[in-house]
Design an enzyme around this catalytic site. Structure first.
Site, PDB file in Angstrom:
ATOM      1  CG  ASP A   7      33.390   6.107  16.194  1.00  0.00           C
ATOM      2  OD1 ASP A   7      32.823   6.600  17.199  1.00  0.00           O
ATOM      3  OD2 ASP A   7      34.624   6.080  16.058  1.00  0.00           O
TER       4      ASP A   7
ATOM      5  CE  LYS B  43      35.567   9.428  17.099  1.00  0.00           C
ATOM      6  NZ  LYS B  43      36.239   8.681  18.177  1.00  0.00           N
TER       7      LYS B  43
ATOM      8  CG  ASN C 220      35.486   9.892  13.021  1.00  0.00           C
ATOM      9  OD1 ASN C 220      36.705   9.978  13.139  1.00  0.00           O
ATOM     10  ND2 ASN C 220      34.783   8.936  13.607  1.00  0.00           N
TER      11      ASN C 220
ATOM     12  CG  ASP D 258      37.932   6.355  12.018  1.00  0.00           C
ATOM     13  OD1 ASP D 258      37.936   5.156  11.684  1.00  0.00           O
ATOM     14  OD2 ASP D 258      38.343   6.743  13.120  1.00  0.00           O
TER      15      ASP D 258
ATOM     16  CB  THR E  83      32.946   8.038  20.644  1.00  0.00           C
ATOM     17  OG1 THR E  83      33.854   7.567  19.640  1.00  0.00           O
ATOM     18  CG2 THR E  83      33.692   8.941  21.625  1.00  0.00           C
TER      19      THR E  83
END
Length: 340
Positions: free
Chosen positions: A138, A140, A143, A159, A177
């Site tokens: 994840d 992105k 984060n 995260d 995401t």
């Protein structure tokens, strides 16, 4: 079984003085806290309600397991865990510098070289994760956090709620995401470390123009773009960006995960390791696009790729149909750029 056994039976409040609330989530609150044994040593304590956590214990245990394996200067550290009546507490390294895009917007100047330096730090951290058998899943901009407010502050990856270790079995679950997920995730194929590389490519793209490579308000169209790798280096926004940067991104956002760069290959690319990144100030253009994105954060959908795929299935749109679906040459209407 407790997530953490306290050696002396002391509670977290015996050891830490809780201060301000730094943030709140659906299942947790994050507090600023000071270590009583080391006055002045501040940490972030994530307080998770066990009732709200019910049914998701395995996910938290996995996050803790992953964080305990990772000790790197560009990864937010987990110091300790406390499993107490009613709550689980994660004692984390305090990171105060804010999110990546907010910081870029606030800067007075910003260049390709700055973007290259940011991506190099991310690649070093992700390389360390991959060497330890961890896939983030994840990555992105939200984060990626600055450690502090200093001008030369390092960037930190945070995260790890969706991260997974390779030894825990074949990865095929759709997660991440929308907009940052790799094609193989959307196609529901088994996948591995290469999904993180794709996400870094998307982030690098945004860092150089201020808008995302893939965008459509319709999820089916968005996923069709990603699966086919339909993105462009649009004029005039990319006219002043080096060919080296474009070459670097093309090797990260490569649809075939077997042909996609590894972290080591990406770190060896001249845009990262050499002097091919331009030093011309691109802040005006990038920041103006990022401001629009940040102002429209409420446009972001609060579900992950798994939920989006379920929606596609309900619409009877399979990934194979998405591959052959109709779309424009770059998958977007002509009024780019769009919100991140």
């Amino acid at each position: 079984m407790p997530l953490f056994k306290r050696r002396d039976g002391g509670s977290i409040r015996d050891r830490f003085e809780f201060r301000d609330v730094l943030g709140t989530g659906a299942f947790s609150k994050v507090f600023l806290a000071e270590c009583k044994a080391e006055p002045g040593h501040l940490v972030a304590v994530k307080c998770i309600d066990k009732k709200a956590l019910k049914g998701k214990e395995e996910s938290l245990e996995n996050e803790i397991k992953v964080l305990r394996k990772l000790r790197h200067q560009n990864i937010v550290q987990l110091y300790d865990t406390y499993d107490e009546k009613g709550y689980v507490y994660l004692v984390m390294e305090l990171v105060t510098g804010g999110e990546l895009f907010d910081r870029i917007v606030a800067k007075g100047s910003y260049t390709e070289k700055d973007a290259s330096h940011l991506i190099r730090q991310v690649l070093h951290a992700v390389s360390f994760m991959h060497d330890n058998g961890v896939v983030h899943r994840d990555l992105k901009p939200e984060n990626l956090l600055y450690f502090n407010h200093e001008e030369d502050s390092k960037i930190m990856i945070s995260d790890f709620g969706l991260s997974k270790t390779e030894d825990s079995g074949v990865m095929a679950t759709a997660c991440g995401t929308p907009g940052y997920v790799a094609p193989e995730v959307l196609q529901q194929k088994p996948y591995g470390k290469a999904v993180d590389i794709w996400s870094i490519g998307v982030i690098a793209y945004i860092l150089l123009c201020g808008y995302p490579p893939f965008y459509d308000e319709n999820d089916a169209n968005l996923f069709a773009q990603i699966i086919k790798g339909e993105y462009e280096f649009d004029a005039p926004y990319w006219n002043e960006i080096s060919d080296s940067a474009k070459d670097f991104i093309s090797h990260l956002m490569c649809c075939d995960p077997d042909q996609r760069f590894t972290c080591e290959q990406a770190l060896a690319h001249p845009w990262i390791s050499g002097n091919t990144a331009y030093t011309k100030d691109i802040h005006g253009s990038v920041a103006s696009h990022l401001k629009k994105s940040l102002a429209k954060r409420n446009w972001k959908k609060a579900y992950n790729a798994a939920a989006a795929i379920r929606q596609l299935q309900l619409l009877r749109i399979s990934s194979s149909r998405a591959v052959t679906g109709n779309s424009s040459s770059n998958g977007t209407p002509p009024n780019r750029p769009f919100p991140v």
